[in-house]
Design a protein around this motif. Structure first.
Motif, PDB file in Angstrom:
ATOM      1  N   GLU A 327      -1.990 -50.566   3.307  1.00  8.89           N
ATOM      2  CA  GLU A 327      -0.993 -50.094   4.256  1.00  8.89           C
ATOM      3  C   GLU A 327      -1.469 -50.279   5.695  1.00  8.89           C
ATOM      4  OE1 GLU A 327       1.581 -46.893   3.003  1.00  8.89           O
ATOM      5  OE2 GLU A 327       0.299 -46.581   1.258  1.00  8.89           O
ATOM      6  N   HIS A 328      -2.780 -50.138   5.925  1.00  9.02           N
ATOM      7  CA  HIS A 328      -3.332 -50.464   7.242  1.00  9.02           C
ATOM      8  C   HIS A 328      -3.198 -51.959   7.496  1.00  9.02           C
ATOM      9  CE1 HIS A 328      -6.100 -50.744  10.643  1.00  9.02           C
ATOM     10  NE2 HIS A 328      -6.716 -51.704   9.985  1.00  9.02           N
ATOM     11  N   CYS A 329      -3.452 -52.753   6.461  1.00  5.77           N
ATOM     12  CA  CYS A 329      -3.385 -54.204   6.568  1.00  5.77           C
ATOM     13  C   CYS A 329      -1.991 -54.663   7.000  1.00  5.77           C
ATOM     14  CB  CYS A 329      -3.755 -54.827   5.221  1.00  5.77           C
ATOM     15  SG  CYS A 329      -3.925 -56.618   5.249  1.00  5.77           S
ATOM     16  N   MET A 330      -0.946 -53.982   6.526  1.00  6.66           N
ATOM     17  CA  MET A 330       0.413 -54.359   6.890  1.00  6.66           C
ATOM     18  C   MET A 330       0.653 -54.200   8.386  1.00  6.66           C
ATOM     19  SD  MET A 330       2.472 -55.706   4.783  1.00  6.66           S
ATOM     20  CE  MET A 330       4.044 -55.298   5.510  1.00  6.66           C
ATOM     21  N   GLY A 331       0.126 -53.143   8.975  1.00  4.20           N
ATOM     22  CA  GLY A 331       0.263 -52.977  10.412  1.00  4.20           C
ATOM     23  C   GLY A 331      -0.421 -54.086  11.179  1.00  4.20           C
ATOM     24  N   CYS A 332      -1.601 -54.454  10.706  1.00  7.28           N
ATOM     25  CA  CYS A 332      -2.349 -55.559  11.324  1.00  7.28           C
ATOM     26  C   CYS A 332      -1.582 -56.867  11.195  1.00  7.28           C
ATOM     27  CB  CYS A 332      -3.725 -55.661  10.668  1.00  7.28           C
ATOM     28  SG  CYS A 332      -4.737 -57.035  11.252  1.00  7.28           S
ATOM     29  N   LEU A 333      -1.017 -57.114  10.001  1.00 10.11           N
ATOM     30  CA  LEU A 333      -0.263 -58.346   9.779  1.00 10.11           C
ATOM     31  C   LEU A 333       0.949 -58.431  10.701  1.00 10.11           C
ATOM     32  CD1 LEU A 333      -0.146 -59.003   5.926  1.00 10.11           C
ATOM     33  CD2 LEU A 333      -1.148 -60.448   7.707  1.00 10.11           C
ATOM     34  N   ALA A 334       1.650 -57.314  10.862  1.00  7.73           N
ATOM     35  CA  ALA A 334       2.830 -57.317  11.731  1.00  7.73           C
ATOM     36  C   ALA A 334       2.458 -57.724  13.154  1.00  7.73           C
ATOM     37  CB  ALA A 334       3.487 -55.944  11.712  1.00  7.73           C
ATOM     38  N   LEU A 335       1.313 -57.229  13.638  1.00  8.08           N
ATOM     39  CA  LEU A 335       0.855 -57.600  14.980  1.00  8.08           C
ATOM     40  C   LEU A 335       0.479 -59.071  15.044  1.00  8.08           C
ATOM     41  CD1 LEU A 335      -1.331 -54.473  15.872  1.00  8.08           C
ATOM     42  CD2 LEU A 335       0.924 -55.068  16.813  1.00  8.08           C
ATOM     43  N   ARG A 336      -0.185 -59.556  14.000  1.00  2.00           N
ATOM     44  CA  ARG A 336      -0.587 -60.972  13.966  1.00  2.00           C
ATOM     45  C   ARG A 336       0.643 -61.879  13.959  1.00  2.00           C
ATOM     46  NH1 ARG A 336      -5.828 -62.546  12.140  1.00  2.00           N
ATOM     47  NH2 ARG A 336      -7.266 -60.788  11.982  1.00  2.00           N
ATOM     48  N   VAL A 337       1.623 -61.514  13.141  1.00  2.00           N
ATOM     49  CA  VAL A 337       2.853 -62.313  13.058  1.00  2.00           C
ATOM     50  C   VAL A 337       3.560 -62.323  14.415  1.00  2.00           C
ATOM     51  CG1 VAL A 337       5.159 -62.370  12.031  1.00  2.00           C
ATOM     52  CG2 VAL A 337       3.154 -62.029  10.576  1.00  2.00           C
ATOM     53  N   ALA A 338       3.653 -61.152  15.051  1.00  2.00           N
ATOM     54  CA  ALA A 338       4.315 -61.063  16.350  1.00  2.00           C
ATOM     55  C   ALA A 338       3.573 -61.865  17.418  1.00  2.00           C
ATOM     56  CB  ALA A 338       4.423 -59.604  16.775  1.00  2.00           C
ATOM     57  N   SER A 339       2.257 -61.992  17.268  1.00  2.00           N
ATOM     58  CA  SER A 339       1.465 -62.690  18.282  1.00  2.00           C
ATOM     59  C   SER A 339       1.798 -64.175  18.376  1.00  2.00           C
ATOM     60  CB  SER A 339      -0.040 -62.514  18.001  1.00  2.00           C
ATOM     61  OG  SER A 339      -0.455 -63.318  16.911  1.00  2.00           O
ATOM     62  N   VAL A 340       2.398 -64.729  17.324  1.00  2.00           N
ATOM     63  CA  VAL A 340       2.796 -66.142  17.358  1.00  2.00           C
ATOM     64  C   VAL A 340       4.322 -66.282  17.432  1.00  2.00           C
ATOM     65  CG1 VAL A 340       0.714 -66.986  16.222  1.00  2.00           C
ATOM     66  CG2 VAL A 340       2.671 -66.305  14.822  1.00  2.00           C
ATOM     67  N   GLY A 341       4.981 -65.180  17.840  1.00  2.54           N
ATOM     68  CA  GLY A 341       6.423 -65.247  18.048  1.00  2.54           C
ATOM     69  C   GLY A 341       7.238 -65.319  16.783  1.00  2.54           C
ATOM     70  N   ARG A 342       6.757 -64.673  15.709  1.00  4.47           N
ATOM     71  CA  ARG A 342       7.452 -64.727  14.414  1.00  4.47           C
ATOM     72  C   ARG A 342       7.769 -63.317  13.945  1.00  4.47           C
ATOM     73  NH1 ARG A 342       5.030 -69.610  12.542  1.00  4.47           N
ATOM     74  NH2 ARG A 342       6.077 -69.568  10.520  1.00  4.47           N
ATOM     75  N   TRP A 343       8.571 -63.221  12.870  1.00  6.32           N
ATOM     76  CA  TRP A 343       8.995 -61.940  12.319  1.00  6.32           C
ATOM     77  C   TRP A 343       8.759 -61.926  10.828  1.00  6.32           C
ATOM     78  CZ3 TRP A 343      11.877 -65.029  15.564  1.00  6.32           C
ATOM     79  CH2 TRP A 343      12.060 -64.544  16.859  1.00  6.32           C
ATOM     80  N   ILE A 344       8.460 -60.749  10.298  1.00 10.36           N
ATOM     81  CA  ILE A 344       8.270 -60.600   8.856  1.00 10.36           C
ATOM     82  C   ILE A 344       9.627 -60.556   8.176  1.00 10.36           C
ATOM     83  CG2 ILE A 344       7.487 -59.025   7.041  1.00 10.36           C
ATOM     84  CD1 ILE A 344       5.116 -58.312   8.786  1.00 10.36           C
ATOM     85  N   PHE A 345       9.789 -61.376   7.160  1.00 10.31           N
ATOM     86  CA  PHE A 345      11.057 -61.445   6.426  1.00 10.31           C
ATOM     87  C   PHE A 345      11.213 -60.199   5.561  1.00 10.31           C
ATOM     88  CE2 PHE A 345      13.829 -62.971   2.947  1.00 10.31           C
ATOM     89  CZ  PHE A 345      14.886 -63.453   3.714  1.00 10.31           C
ATOM     90  N   PRO A 346      12.383 -59.551   5.575  1.00 17.56           N
ATOM     91  CA  PRO A 346      12.520 -58.284   4.861  1.00 17.56           C
ATOM     92  C   PRO A 346      12.844 -58.398   3.376  1.00 17.56           C
ATOM     93  CG  PRO A 346      14.521 -58.765   6.097  1.00 17.56           C
ATOM     94  CD  PRO A 346      13.553 -59.846   6.433  1.00 17.56           C
ATOM     95  N   GLY A 347      13.130 -59.596   2.873  1.00 20.15           N
ATOM     96  CA  GLY A 347      13.541 -59.746   1.480  1.00 20.15           C
ATOM     97  C   GLY A 347      12.465 -60.342   0.605  1.00 20.15           C
ATOM     98  N   CYS A 348      12.887 -60.898  -0.549  1.00 20.02           N
ATOM     99  CA  CYS A 348      11.932 -61.417  -1.536  1.00 20.02           C
ATOM    100  C   CYS A 348      11.458 -62.824  -1.205  1.00 20.02           C
ATOM    101  CB  CYS A 348      12.530 -61.367  -2.942  1.00 20.02           C
ATOM    102  SG  CYS A 348      13.859 -62.553  -3.221  1.00 20.02           S
ATOM    103  N   GLY A 349      12.040 -63.457  -0.173  1.00 23.00           N
ATOM    104  CA  GLY A 349      11.549 -64.769   0.233  1.00 23.00           C
ATOM    105  C   GLY A 349      11.815 -65.838  -0.794  1.00 23.00           C
ATOM    106  N   ASP A 350      13.077 -65.960  -1.189  1.00 21.15           N
ATOM    107  CA  ASP A 350      13.458 -66.887  -2.238  1.00 21.15           C
ATOM    108  C   ASP A 350      13.205 -68.337  -1.822  1.00 21.15           C
ATOM    109  OD1 ASP A 350      14.401 -67.387  -4.752  1.00 21.15           O
ATOM    110  OD2 ASP A 350      16.479 -66.867  -4.333  1.00 21.15           O
ATOM    111  N   SER A 351      13.218 -69.224  -2.806  1.00 22.32           N
ATOM    112  CA  SER A 351      13.060 -70.639  -2.543  1.00 22.32           C
ATOM    113  C   SER A 351      14.252 -71.174  -1.763  1.00 22.32           C
ATOM    114  CB  SER A 351      12.931 -71.405  -3.868  1.00 22.32           C
ATOM    115  OG  SER A 351      13.022 -72.812  -3.642  1.00 22.32           O
ATOM    116  N   VAL A 352      13.983 -72.014  -0.779  1.00 22.83           N
ATOM    117  CA  VAL A 352      15.053 -72.680  -0.049  1.00 22.83           C
ATOM    118  C   VAL A 352      15.699 -73.745  -0.925  1.00 22.83           C
ATOM    119  CG1 VAL A 352      15.561 -74.123   1.964  1.00 22.83           C
ATOM    120  CG2 VAL A 352      13.982 -72.204   2.167  1.00 22.83           C
ATOM    121  N   LYS A 353      14.895 -74.345  -1.797  1.00 17.04           N
ATOM    122  CA  LYS A 353      15.407 -75.404  -2.673  1.00 17.04           C
ATOM    123  C   LYS A 353      16.293 -74.861  -3.781  1.00 17.04           C
ATOM    124  CE  LYS A 353      11.465 -78.611  -2.204  1.00 17.04           C
ATOM    125  NZ  LYS A 353      10.679 -77.892  -1.187  1.00 17.04           N
ATOM    126  N   HIS A 354      15.869 -73.747  -4.393  1.00 12.53           N
ATOM    127  CA  HIS A 354      16.555 -73.214  -5.571  1.00 12.53           C
ATOM    128  C   HIS A 354      16.780 -71.707  -5.403  1.00 12.53           C
ATOM    129  CE1 HIS A 354      13.988 -76.643  -7.133  1.00 12.53           C
ATOM    130  NE2 HIS A 354      15.211 -77.080  -7.250  1.00 12.53           N
TER     131      HIS A 354
END
Length: 360
Positions: A327-354
């Motif tokens: 749970e601490h790691c998730m906070g760190c990840l959110a900051l890392r993702v934001a640092s490159v101008g990106r956002w964490i996807f809220p869903g299951c992250g399905d395949s774009v192909k299928h």
């Protein structure tokens, strides 16, 4: 001399122009791009990042990793879990321990979990079916299995039990190199498994290591071509890291630079596969995740395995985030993702192909 005549090296500018225009890349183009010098590599990463944004958007997708058994029957030369390693304590997590990890993922907003193990023969298809059904009954998550080679009938049953995805890295598409690293398995069997998984309607992931002893950029180009031919849903690319108590313990590790170039070139060639920024890359470079996200990657796999088991699931040593609370790691990840101008996807992250495959 009787050797095969070498093909002329494609000019880097020509290969890069084709990549930027999204034209098909030849094996020679791929080799040329993998051999980019540092300045050329920055342009390669920039174009790969643009292609990632076009096809995958600015989301970073989460895959919660649960390493539920470190028992393995294989003797892969590079892997710390190999059957011949007597220096680690073997474990199998109980069903309730696994389900508690799934509940934790649910609390953290992670909608996709990866159930990973060595090739553990105790886990019969019946036991795995029970596990999958229990996970699906516990939380609305997409389930990825990463448990090695099985029969097509097993894959069919696991899919029907509710597994959505399957990750089976081929590690190298060069048959000679594969044979030298896997004394008790064959490349043709690994490829057969991948084709079976595709036929059984899984979302399928594979991947390779970069920097294996004896590996060349042309061998890596063969990996990229295989990714394209299989039309994979997910592709994991990480550096080779030598592990104690394996035959390759004193080999040189792969490099961050070549791994990032492989990520970028694979993005250019495959366009819409999910690609993780691997923990192995972050083990080599504290900013490895950020660099991978800026070179074409769009996934991260936070570790959900209970801390008491992680020391015994070290495919390679000194793994990043080994003792971090999830749970601490998730906070760190959110900051890392934001640092490159990106956002964490809220869903299951399905395949774009299928996109209809997953049932979460």
């Amino acid at each position: 001399m009787t050797g095969v005549k070498a093909l002329p090296r494609v000019r880097w500018q020509d290969a890069m122009a084709r990549a930027s225009a999204e034209a098909p890349l030849s094996e020679e183009d791929i080799v040329t791009l993998l051999e980019s010098d540092p300045d050329e590599a920055q342009e390669l990463f920039r174009v790969a990042d643009r292609i990632r944004r076009k096809y995958m958007g600015d989301w970073v997708h989460l895959r919660g990793l649960i390493e539920f058994s470190n028992v393995c029957r294989r003797h892969c030369e590079y892997c710390g879990l190999r059957a011949g390693n007597r220096a680690i304590d073997r474990y199998r997590m109980s069903l309730e321990e696994i389900l508690e990890c799934v509940r934790m993922a649910d609390r953290m907003g992670i909608r996709s979990v990866v159930l990973q193990s060595g090739e553990d023969p105790w886990y019969t298809v019946e036991r795995l079916e029970e596990l999958i059904r229990a996970v699906k009954a516990t939380a609305q998550v997409a389930v990825t299995l990463s448990i090695g080679e099985r029969s097509r009938e097993d894959y069919r049953r696991l899919r029907r039990a509710g597994a959505d995805r399957y990750l089976l890295k081929h590690e190298t598409a060069d048959e000679g190199l594969y044979r030298s690293l896997h004394p008790d398995s064959r490349f043709r069997d690994r490829l057969r498994c991948l084709l079976d998984l595709i036929a059984e309607d899984f979302q399928v992931g594979s991947g390779c290591m970069v920097g294996l002893p004896g590996q060349t950029t042309r061998m890596l180009a063969q990996d990229v071509i295989l990714f394209r031919e299989l039309e994979l849903d997910m592709i994991g690319i990480g550096p080779f890291l030598p592990s104690p108590h394996t035959p390759l313990w004193n080999a040189a590790p792969g490099t961050v630079e070549l791994t990032l170039k492989m990520v970028a070139v694979t993005r250019l060639v495959t366009k819409n596969a999910h690609m993780p920024a691997t923990t192995a890359l972050t083990t080599l470079d504290p900013l490895g995740r950020e660099k991978a996200w800026q070179a074409g990657a769009n996934v991260v796999m936070p570790l959900l395995t209970p801390i008491r088991y992680r020391e015994q699931y070290q495919i390679y040593p000194d793994r990043a985030c080994l003792r971090d609370d999830p749970e601490h790691c998730m906070g760190c990840l959110a900051l890392r993702v934001a640092s490159v101008g990106r956002w964490i996807f809220p869903g299951c992250g399905d395949s774009v192909k299928h996109p209809v495959h997953a049932h979460a």
